[in-house]
Design an enzyme around this catalytic site. Structure first.
Site, PDB file in Angstrom:
ATOM      1  N   LYS A  99       0.824  -1.194   0.000  1.00  0.00           N
ATOM      2  CA  LYS A  99       0.000   0.000   0.000  1.00  0.00           C
ATOM      3  C   LYS A  99       0.868   1.259   0.000  1.00  0.00           C
ATOM      4  CE  LYS A  99      -3.735  -0.522   2.538  1.00  0.00           C
ATOM      5  NZ  LYS A  99      -4.338  -0.680   3.882  1.00  0.00           N
ATOM      6  N   MET A 180      -4.259  -5.395  11.026  1.00  0.00           N
ATOM      7  CA  MET A 180      -5.130  -4.410  11.642  1.00  0.00           C
ATOM      8  C   MET A 180      -6.003  -3.683  10.611  1.00  0.00           C
ATOM      9  SD  MET A 180      -4.346  -0.963  13.644  1.00  0.00           S
ATOM     10  CE  MET A 180      -4.685  -0.054  12.159  1.00  0.00           C
ATOM     11  N   ARG A 442      -3.418  -1.315  -6.738  1.00  0.00           N
ATOM     12  CA  ARG A 442      -2.633  -2.565  -6.759  1.00  0.00           C
ATOM     13  C   ARG A 442      -3.042  -3.346  -7.992  1.00  0.00           C
ATOM     14  NH1 ARG A 442      -5.786  -4.644  -1.443  1.00  0.00           N
ATOM     15  NH2 ARG A 442      -7.764  -3.912  -2.197  1.00  0.00           N
ATOM     16  N   HIS A 558      -8.636 -44.891  -9.163  1.00  0.00           N
ATOM     17  CA  HIS A 558      -8.903 -45.244 -10.558  1.00  0.00           C
ATOM     18  C   HIS A 558      -9.863 -44.247 -11.212  1.00  0.00           C
ATOM     19  CE1 HIS A 558     -11.063 -47.459 -13.772  1.00  0.00           C
ATOM     20  NE2 HIS A 558      -9.832 -47.893 -14.058  1.00  0.00           N
ATOM     21  N   CYS A 933       5.686 -39.460 -17.149  1.00  0.00           N
ATOM     22  CA  CYS A 933       4.347 -39.820 -17.608  1.00  0.00           C
ATOM     23  C   CYS A 933       3.389 -40.043 -16.451  1.00  0.00           C
ATOM     24  CB  CYS A 933       4.400 -41.038 -18.516  1.00  0.00           C
ATOM     25  SG  CYS A 933       4.966 -42.521 -17.681  1.00  0.00           S
TER      26      CYS A 933
HETATM   27  P1  ADP Z   1      -7.705  -2.133   3.402  1.00  0.00           P
HETATM   28  O1  ADP Z   1      -6.305  -2.579   3.458  1.00  0.00           O
HETATM   29  O2  ADP Z   1      -8.633  -2.971   4.188  1.00  0.00           O
HETATM   30  O3  ADP Z   1      -8.160  -1.893   1.993  1.00  0.00           O
HETATM   31  P2  ADP Z   1      -7.340   0.709   3.632  1.00  0.00           P
HETATM   32  O4  ADP Z   1      -6.187   1.175   4.426  1.00  0.00           O
HETATM   33  O5  ADP Z   1      -7.196   0.722   2.180  1.00  0.00           O
HETATM   34  O6  ADP Z   1      -7.763  -0.720   4.153  1.00  0.00           O
HETATM   35  O7  ADP Z   1      -8.574   1.601   4.058  1.00  0.00           O
HETATM   36  C1  ADP Z   1      -9.870   1.266   3.717  1.00  0.00           C
HETATM   37  C2  ADP Z   1     -10.586   2.454   3.159  1.00  0.00           C
HETATM   38  O8  ADP Z   1     -10.548   3.528   4.067  1.00  0.00           O
HETATM   39  C3  ADP Z   1      -9.999   3.024   1.891  1.00  0.00           C
HETATM   40  O9  ADP Z   1     -10.416   2.346   0.778  1.00  0.00           O
HETATM   41  C4  ADP Z   1     -10.559   4.425   1.904  1.00  0.00           C
HETATM   42  O10 ADP Z   1     -11.869   4.416   1.398  1.00  0.00           O
HETATM   43  C5  ADP Z   1     -10.592   4.728   3.369  1.00  0.00           C
HETATM   44  N1  ADP Z   1      -9.446   5.570   3.715  1.00  0.00           N
HETATM   45  C6  ADP Z   1      -8.227   5.202   4.142  1.00  0.00           C
HETATM   46  N2  ADP Z   1      -7.437   6.267   4.317  1.00  0.00           N
HETATM   47  C7  ADP Z   1      -8.171   7.345   3.981  1.00  0.00           C
HETATM   48  C8  ADP Z   1      -7.927   8.740   3.930  1.00  0.00           C
HETATM   49  N3  ADP Z   1      -6.741   9.239   4.264  1.00  0.00           N
HETATM   50  N4  ADP Z   1      -8.919   9.543   3.531  1.00  0.00           N
HETATM   51  C9  ADP Z   1     -10.119   9.052   3.195  1.00  0.00           C
HETATM   52  N5  ADP Z   1     -10.417   7.762   3.205  1.00  0.00           N
HETATM   53  C10 ADP Z   1      -9.458   6.904   3.598  1.00  0.00           C
HETATM   54 MG    MG Z   2      -7.760  -0.631   0.745  1.00  0.00          MG
END
Ligand code: ADP
Ligand code: MG
Ligand code: MG
Length: 977
Positions: A99, A180, A442, A558, A933
């Site tokens: 991420k 988390m 991703r 079989h 085989c």
């Molecule tokens: P996960 O790994 O479960 O996808 P994320 O860290 O991507 O968790 O967070 C889940 C969601 O929280 C994101 O898709 C986004 O919608 C929201 N989020 C995370 N950080 C922010 C941010 N800084 N501002 C607004 N929304 C956020």
């Molecule tokens: Mg996410």
């Protein structure tokens, strides 16, 4: 800590530090409370340090960590991103997690990413190596990094007038459930919430954010979770009570006053249930959240997941802290997720969902029904649900309609990301007051069908080359493309589940015998052959049925082997079935299924359904052919098929087989009336008698070989001489014996005696394979004659042939020497008779461990080796594949064995023998041709192993040929140039 073995270079262990942040934890249980209480000190130190650091920008330049010996080295703990630039990049996944690395990359590309910073995975590792302490300088670094974010967004962390809020997000190298959960809106308290409300001019939004924050923090950091599996989430219970008290149905109907009350009630609840006071200080909140992310790396869920997927515990997780943007500020705001192409079928079109006036994971939480991103998708859904266009546009319009500018921006960004990453992206975004923000990207997961189309399309679009395209498709995933599937939209009535033995879906009426299947087929009816287990006598019924279901047996029983060979859907080992052939019923718990009742099986999942579930036929697209041709350009190893009939041989060639690696002759012995001649041969007491019976078999076998050789048109065909013990061909029941006695004119008593005399205690190690050839040479003699006469006749017709005669179960050089001599004599004699020459070779199977060990000697008599890895595995591990079902699953479950060795080659054991045999064999005969085989020839991991030990080809069932071709290409791509 001892769980790490590798020495780390960048972070010296146990560094002594001044102004450190001692976050000592005596046990994992106590960790969260301790983290929170020690934060206060941490903060104090951090504040001072940051103040002193002044213009030195410690977060960007890195902070000094004193190494054990006293030398000070700069180690970068924190990587900032935002404002059009970033310290990190997509290449730094190991350090920043997936991420964080991608957030950095997007920021550098100039995409709208809210600014923030990533605390590296090395800090996590350091933390666990040093009694849960943070490295020196981390506190100062975080202070400085936050200061930078404050500067970029023009708000202050904890500023009562204009507060900066952040999210805290975990992110390991590999995406890992069990880590988390993200915390949003961190930095809110009773003071800052008022500032937020004023700054946004929106009370309800501020308290909605606050309510969300206290709920997430209370759950994730302060650990207020449901006490039992049946209890509903305690926070949700409070919300439900509030809605009841207010007489409203939806969260959205709660007022800011209600939300404010919820915040207070949440905090009370936390205190009562956990004894922890909810932290008001934003810095304490932040350190609590950071500590919780690192703490979650060692929680049970994460540990279990890592074990399952072989992820080392010393990889650690990163922590991302990022300025919040708000999708919940009003109706010009939204949050959503999207794929840059349809991950189901690969169509080049934005694919995803969003919610207006929502935050975070509301889209996937299922509280409200999300809307489609494109107008086309929105209309398609409405159509499939019978919703009118007017209704759709009113109730569930597309993003394209409600926020056209943001939509255009999203589409442009998606294209940019694809061009940059050269692959389909799975993105998370938020729209705040009409402005798009990117929060994650991703590489997107996709179905096999989509993977093939996308890989080929990306080559067409000149984003990737052919080799990359080949590497983008998982060989094993092709399975689902090559067989019919259940229609996903159909209703299903599951009645039992067995082992998935041969993929594909099949439906038909239940029959309990092979003959019934055959008769039904002649009348044009479709059947599923249901047996307790199958034997070679059932082959004709297996051919006639649409699918096969057995009560007993494992992945190499079989039924499973033959099913895969025929490309027939097959479910085995379905222990829940109680089959009664006599009554013509199969009982599953309370239900009774009778002969003639319709059922459906899914050989890809092992499921058995009542009734006929509609299936969809696979369509091999032009893209598939194209990708396979690219795989063929890349691979070194040849791919052959195991095929016993002209029909199988034709199918195999259609799938791209370059020869037959195993043609078993025993199956031919069961066809039609030949079984009678075979039985007559077995029952004969003299060589003369045997020859007479064999004379009847010869012309029939010759016709089989003519058919197969013709179908393969000059490609090599490895024919294995008779392998199974003779008693497998005899009838078993008294009834059958009496019928046979009448037929061939001997007494039933004589037949029974003969059957008993042939009975073996351990038939797999008994009188079979080349041992038959040594004791009854006339059997092999007739088979070789049939092969060579077929070859000579076709040669006369100017059809090219390339037979390879294979002697099974050799363990001793002399066995092979004897039978090779016999083969040579017969072959030469036949060619003399026909006055023609055909190229042919003589080799052996390597399936007895001794043969692998003395391969150097064996190769003196063999022109080729073919690894029969089914038997070789069985004999090397001393593990009967027919009986292993009783304990093998437990072995795999307990990690005694990494997997079923009959599915994927046991590389350190069986594989050792294979590697040794290839090397030794080629030491005495440098041009020794080597192949495999066994069933493993179609297993991608085994195929890659075969490439590594230098095999010339792999051979597998016809339907797995494309998988093996692609796996062989992957092996070549992975091999050092
Ligand atoms: P996960 O790994 O479960 O996808 P994320 O860290 O991507 O968790 O967070 C889940 C969601 O929280 C994101 O898709 C986004 O919608 C929201 N989020 C995370 N950080 C922010 C941010 N800084 N501002 C607004 N929304 C956020
Ligand atoms: Mg996410
Ligand atoms: Mg999540």
């Amino acid at each position: 800590m001892t769980r790490r073995t590798k020495t780390r270079k960048r972070l010296p262990s146990k560094a002594k530090r001044k102004g450190a942040t001692p976050v000592k934890r005596s046990s994992a249980v106590a960790k969260r409370a301790t983290v929170v209480t020690t934060r206060k000190r941490a903060r104090g130190a951090g504040l001072r340090a940051a103040g002193k650091a002044g213009t030195r920008k410690p977060a960007r330049r890195g902070v000094a960590v004193r190494a054990g010996a006293g030398a000070t080295r700069a180690v970068k703990l924190i990587y900032a991103f935002g404002g059009g630039r970033a310290d990190g990049s997509a290449k730094m996944k190991n350090l920043l997690g997936g991420k964080g690395a991608n957030l950095a990359e997007m920021a550098s590309l100039g995409l709208p990413v809210p600014p923030g910073f990533t605390i590296s995975t090395e800090v996590c590792t350091y933390f666990y190596d040093n009694g849960n302490r943070y490295p020196a300088g981390l506190v100062e670094g975080v202070r400085a990094a936050v200061a930078k974010v404050e500067q970029l967004v023009g708000r202050g962390f904890g500023d009562p007038a204009n507060p900066l809020l952040v999210s805290v997000r975990s992110g390991a190298r590999a995406s890992m459930p069990g880590m988390m959960d993200t915390i949003l809106n961190l930095g809110l308290n009773d003071t800052t919430v008022a500032g937020l409300a004023r700054a946004a001019g929106n009370d309800r939004f501020a308290y909605d954010s606050y309510r969300r924050f206290v709920q997430m923090y209370g759950d994730v950091v302060l650990d207020l979770k449901p006490a039992s599996k049946t209890e509903i989430d305690p926070f949700e219970a409070v919300i439900e009570a509030k809605k009841r008290a207010r007489g409203v149905e939806l969260d959205l109907q709660l007022t800011s006053g209600d939300l404010k009350e919820l915040v207070a009630e949440f905090k009370d609840l936390v205190l009562r249930r956990t004894g922890k006071t909810f932290p008001d200080d934003p810095w304490e909140q932040l350190w609590g959240a950071i500590g919780a992310v690192f703490g979650s790396w060692m929680n049970q869920r994460a540990i279990t997941y890592r074990k399952l997927y072989n992820i080392p515990s010393d990889w650690g997780t990163a922590v991302n802290v990022q300025a919040m943007v708000f999708g919940n500020l009003g109706d010009d705001c939204a949050t959503g997720v999207a794929f840059t192409r349809d991950p189901g079928n690969g169509t080049k079109q934005l694919y995803g969902e969003f919610l207006v006036n929502a935050q975070g994971e509301d889209v996937v939480a299922g509280i409200r029904t999300p809307q489609k991103i494109t107008l086309a998708a929105s209309r398609a859904v409405a159509q499939s649900q019978g919703t009118s266009e007017a209704q759709r546009a009113a109730k569930s319009p597309a993003l394209e309609e409600v926020m056209p500018a943001a939509f255009k921006e999203l589409r442009k960004t998606a294209e940019k990301l694809e061009r940059h990453y050269k692959d389909v992206q799975d993105i998370e975004f938020t729209i705040e007051r009409g402005r798009l923000y990117m929060l994650q990207t991703r590489n997107g997961k996709r179905t096999a069908q989509a993977a093939v189309k996308i890989a080929v399309d990306l080559v067409r679009e000149r984003l990737i080359d052919r080799r990359t395209a080949v590497s983008r498709v998982e060989p094993a995933s092709l399975d689902s493309l090559l067989h019919p599937r259940l229609d996903a939209r159909a209703a299903k009535d599951l009645i039992a589940k067995g082992l998935a033995a041969s993929p594909g879906a099949a439906a038909g009426e239940v029959v309990f015998s092979a003959d019934d299947a055959e008769q039904a087929r002649e009348k044009g009816r479709r059947t599923i052959l249901v047996r307790i287990e199958t034997s070679p006598e059932d082959i004709h019924g297996m051919h006639a049925a649409e699918g096969i279901l057995t009560q007993r047996g494992g992945a190499t029983s079989h039924a499973a082997v033959v099913g895969r060979g025929m490309g027939k859907p097959c479910v085995v080992g379905c222990g829940a079935l109680a089959i009664d052939y006599h009554l013509g019923t199969m009982r599953v718990g309370e239900r009774i299924v009778r002969a003639g009742d319709p059922i459906t099986i899914d050989g890809a999942t092992g499921e058995v359904f009542a009734g006929i579930v509609p299936t969809v036929e696979p369509e091999l697209s032009g893209d598939f052919e194209k990708l396979m041709s690219w795989a063929d350009e890349v691979r070194r190893m040849k791919v052959r098929a195991n095929a016993d009939t002209p029909h199988d041989a034709t199918v195999a060639r259609r799938f791209g087989a370059e020869g037959i690696g195993l043609c078993r002759t025993e199956h031919m012995f069961f066809e039609g009336d030949r079984i009678d001649a075979v039985r007559e041969m077995i029952l004969a007491d003299t060589t003369e008698g045997r020859r007479r019976a064999l004379g009847k078999i010869l012309p029939m076998q010759k016709q089989d070989f003519i058919g197969i050789f013709r179908a393969m048109a000059g490609l090599p065909v490895t024919v294995r001489l008779l392998d199974p013990p003779l008693h497998e061909f005899l009838p078993h029941t008294d009834q059958e014996i009496e019928a046979l006695a009448v037929k061939i004119g001997v007494s039933a008593e004589h037949l029974r005696q003969k059957r008993d005399s042939l009975r073996e205690l351990n038939p797999m190690l008994g009188h079979r394979g080349c041992r038959l050839g040594v004791t009854y040479p006339e059997i092999y003699e007739i088979q070789v004659r049939a092969i060579m006469e077929a070859a000579c006749e076709l040669t006369r017709e100017r059809v090219k042939v390339n037979p390879e005669i294979m002697i099974p179960l050799v363990g001793v050089k002399k066995e092979l020497a004897l039978l090779r001599e016999l083969t040579l004599q017969v072959a030469e004699a036949v060619m003399r008779d026909y006055q023609t020459k055909v190229p042919y070779s003589i080799g052996t199977m390597i399936e007895v461990p001794r043969a692998a060990i003395v391969a150097r000697e064996i190769a003196e008599e063999a022109e080729f080796f073919s690894f029969g890895t089914n038997d070789l595995t069985q004999m090397t591990l001393g593990l009967s594949r027919d009986d292993a079902g009783m304990f093998l699953p437990v072995y795999v479950d307990k990690g005694v064995l990494p997997g079923d060795p009959f599915v994927s080659v046991d590389q350190s054991g069986v594989g050792f023998l294979m590697r040794h045999a290839v090397a030794e064999g080629r030491a005495s005969r440098s041009r020794l041709k080597c192949g495999i085989c066994g069933e493993h020839g179609g297993d991608p991991a085994s195929v890659i192993f075969c490439d590594q030990i230098g095999l010339d080809y792999v051979s597998c069932s016809p339907y797995r040929v494309p998988i093996a071709r692609l796996a062989a290409a992957h092996a070549s791509l992975a091999a050092p140039a």
